[in-house]
Design a protein around this motif. Sequence first.
Motif, PDB file in Angstrom:
ATOM      1  N   ALA A  33       0.831  -1.204   0.000  1.00  0.00           N
ATOM      2  CA  ALA A  33       0.000   0.000   0.000  1.00  0.00           C
ATOM      3  C   ALA A  33       0.867   1.257   0.000  1.00  0.00           C
ATOM      4  CB  ALA A  33      -0.939  -0.006   1.198  1.00  0.00           C
ATOM      5  N   SER A  34       2.016   1.195   0.651  1.00  0.00           N
ATOM      6  CA  SER A  34       2.908   2.360   0.693  1.00  0.00           C
ATOM      7  C   SER A  34       3.629   2.574  -0.634  1.00  0.00           C
ATOM      8  CB  SER A  34       3.936   2.193   1.814  1.00  0.00           C
ATOM      9  OG  SER A  34       4.847   1.140   1.521  1.00  0.00           O
ATOM     10  N   ARG A  35       3.810   1.495  -1.402  1.00  0.00           N
ATOM     11  CA  ARG A  35       4.518   1.588  -2.684  1.00  0.00           C
ATOM     12  C   ARG A  35       3.574   1.776  -3.869  1.00  0.00           C
ATOM     13  NH1 ARG A  35       7.731   1.493   0.931  1.00  0.00           N
ATOM     14  NH2 ARG A  35       9.887   0.699   0.832  1.00  0.00           N
ATOM     15  N   LEU A  36       2.302   1.451  -3.657  1.00  0.00           N
ATOM     16  CA  LEU A  36       1.309   1.579  -4.726  1.00  0.00           C
ATOM     17  C   LEU A  36       0.182   2.484  -4.242  1.00  0.00           C
ATOM     18  CD1 LEU A  36       1.192  -2.198  -5.725  1.00  0.00           C
ATOM     19  CD2 LEU A  36       2.430  -0.377  -6.914  1.00  0.00           C
ATOM     20  N   ASP A  38      -2.020   4.250  -5.578  1.00  0.00           N
ATOM     21  CA  ASP A  38      -3.322   4.247  -6.246  1.00  0.00           C
ATOM     22  C   ASP A  38      -4.178   3.056  -5.825  1.00  0.00           C
ATOM     23  OD1 ASP A  38      -1.465   2.579  -7.588  1.00  0.00           O
ATOM     24  OD2 ASP A  38      -2.788   2.506  -9.341  1.00  0.00           O
ATOM     25  N   LEU A  39      -3.595   2.143  -5.039  1.00  0.00           N
ATOM     26  CA  LEU A  39      -4.339   0.985  -4.541  1.00  0.00           C
ATOM     27  C   LEU A  39      -4.461   1.076  -3.029  1.00  0.00           C
ATOM     28  CD1 LEU A  39      -2.680  -1.916  -6.585  1.00  0.00           C
ATOM     29  CD2 LEU A  39      -4.773  -0.664  -7.127  1.00  0.00           C
ATOM     30  N   SER A  40      -5.682   0.987  -2.523  1.00  0.00           N
ATOM     31  CA  SER A  40      -5.888   1.024  -1.085  1.00  0.00           C
ATOM     32  C   SER A  40      -5.405  -0.274  -0.455  1.00  0.00           C
ATOM     33  CB  SER A  40      -7.361   1.235  -0.745  1.00  0.00           C
ATOM     34  OG  SER A  40      -8.119   0.092  -1.110  1.00  0.00           O
ATOM     35  N   ALA A  42      -7.107  -2.128   1.489  1.00  0.00           N
ATOM     36  CA  ALA A  42      -8.201  -3.093   1.356  1.00  0.00           C
ATOM     37  C   ALA A  42      -8.205  -3.722  -0.037  1.00  0.00           C
ATOM     38  CB  ALA A  42      -9.537  -2.406   1.632  1.00  0.00           C
ATOM     39  N   ARG A  43      -7.914  -2.926  -1.058  1.00  0.00           N
ATOM     40  CA  ARG A  43      -7.861  -3.430  -2.427  1.00  0.00           C
ATOM     41  C   ARG A  43      -6.725  -4.438  -2.569  1.00  0.00           C
ATOM     42  NH1 ARG A  43      -9.591  -5.377  -7.076  1.00  0.00           N
ATOM     43  NH2 ARG A  43      -8.774  -4.393  -8.966  1.00  0.00           N
ATOM     44  N   ILE A  44      -5.569  -4.136  -1.968  1.00  0.00           N
ATOM     45  CA  ILE A  44      -4.431  -5.041  -2.032  1.00  0.00           C
ATOM     46  C   ILE A  44      -4.756  -6.357  -1.321  1.00  0.00           C
ATOM     47  CG2 ILE A  44      -2.087  -5.390  -1.163  1.00  0.00           C
ATOM     48  CD1 ILE A  44      -1.614  -2.401  -1.807  1.00  0.00           C
ATOM     49  N   GLN A  45      -5.428  -6.262  -0.176  1.00  0.00           N
ATOM     50  CA  GLN A  45      -5.819  -7.472   0.540  1.00  0.00           C
ATOM     51  C   GLN A  45      -6.755  -8.330  -0.315  1.00  0.00           C
ATOM     52  OE1 GLN A  45      -7.490  -5.880   4.137  1.00  0.00           O
ATOM     53  NE2 GLN A  45      -5.492  -5.621   5.144  1.00  0.00           N
ATOM     54  N   ALA A  46      -7.680  -7.676  -1.006  1.00  0.00           N
ATOM     55  CA  ALA A  46      -8.605  -8.405  -1.875  1.00  0.00           C
ATOM     56  C   ALA A  46      -7.851  -9.072  -3.018  1.00  0.00           C
ATOM     57  CB  ALA A  46      -9.669  -7.460  -2.417  1.00  0.00           C
TER      58      ALA A  46
END
Length: 333
Positions: A33-36, A38-40, A42-46
């Motif tokens: 999330a810190s490196r991307l 534009d992605l939350s 929660a989105r990364i977890q999904a």
Amino acid sequence: MADEFLELDEPVDRRVVVAEQADVGERIDRFLASRLPDLSRARIQALMRQGAVSAAGRTLEDPSAKINAGEIFVDVPPPEPAEPVGQDIPLEVVFEDEQLIVIDKPAGLVVHPAAGHADGTLVNALIAHCGKSLSGVGGVARPGIVHRLDKDTSGLMVVAKTDAAHKSLSAQFADHGRTGPLVRAYLALAWSPPDRPRGTIDAPLGRSVKNREKIAIRQDGREAITHWEMLERYPEAGAGLIECRLETGRTHQIRVHLASIGSPLLGDAVYGAGHRTKASRLSDAARAALEALNRQALHAATLGFAHPVTGETLMFESEPPADLAGLIEALGT
């Protein structure tokens, strides 16, 4: 080409994030999330739960796991499109039963919603016409669609109304008529027509590396074969009427193939821009008809396939619409 078998799997956006030694031990979801940005989180977890995050050839599914140094791959699929709604748009229905519908698409009508065309498409018209019978067939974004025509190409299209019909028709278009009765023939008006009466263009096609909006002949492209036959020559205009039959169906196939042999379509601003000055050779009537056409001179005139349930061979013909017919008449006088 004008017509393309739809491959509904869109390419993912692969992101590569490098974890340094100093990052080792941090939670994977927090690190990504810190490196991307534009992605939350929660989105990364999904995405991780969907198996879209990997490292060293191993899928990373636990968001709370600690990372190791090295490359982490995140495959981000395109956003799910909004479900299109029905709109009262007139359709010229050529044939219809419980399994499928054949329509004669006018020039100017986009086939399915996409960037810049959220509504007002053939899909919106089909949803309104077919109702719930079309719901979910072949996917939310393009229900029932198994092939398509360019926005500014007119002519025949078949659309599936059931899952069984969609599966059968998709298989026929994927086979390109090699083992079945699938036939797709187009009428094309081209500049500088070939001297020979007929021929075949076998040249692979792919996205242009110079302009991603265009298709180009590329050795690493996908197989593309067009069979053509001269129907009429207009020597004074330097043009001709050509029938093109597709053995494959690639985006802009006819347009690119004819342009590649020096015979781009009349009115094609993308692949025939270098031939615009040829319009000065036309008679006043033909020049006016070309200006009125205001699109590439291409029409899907013949469509044949096996009925997905009965197996009966269905064959349909479409006369050129008024704008193209007017140009053909003017060139011949």
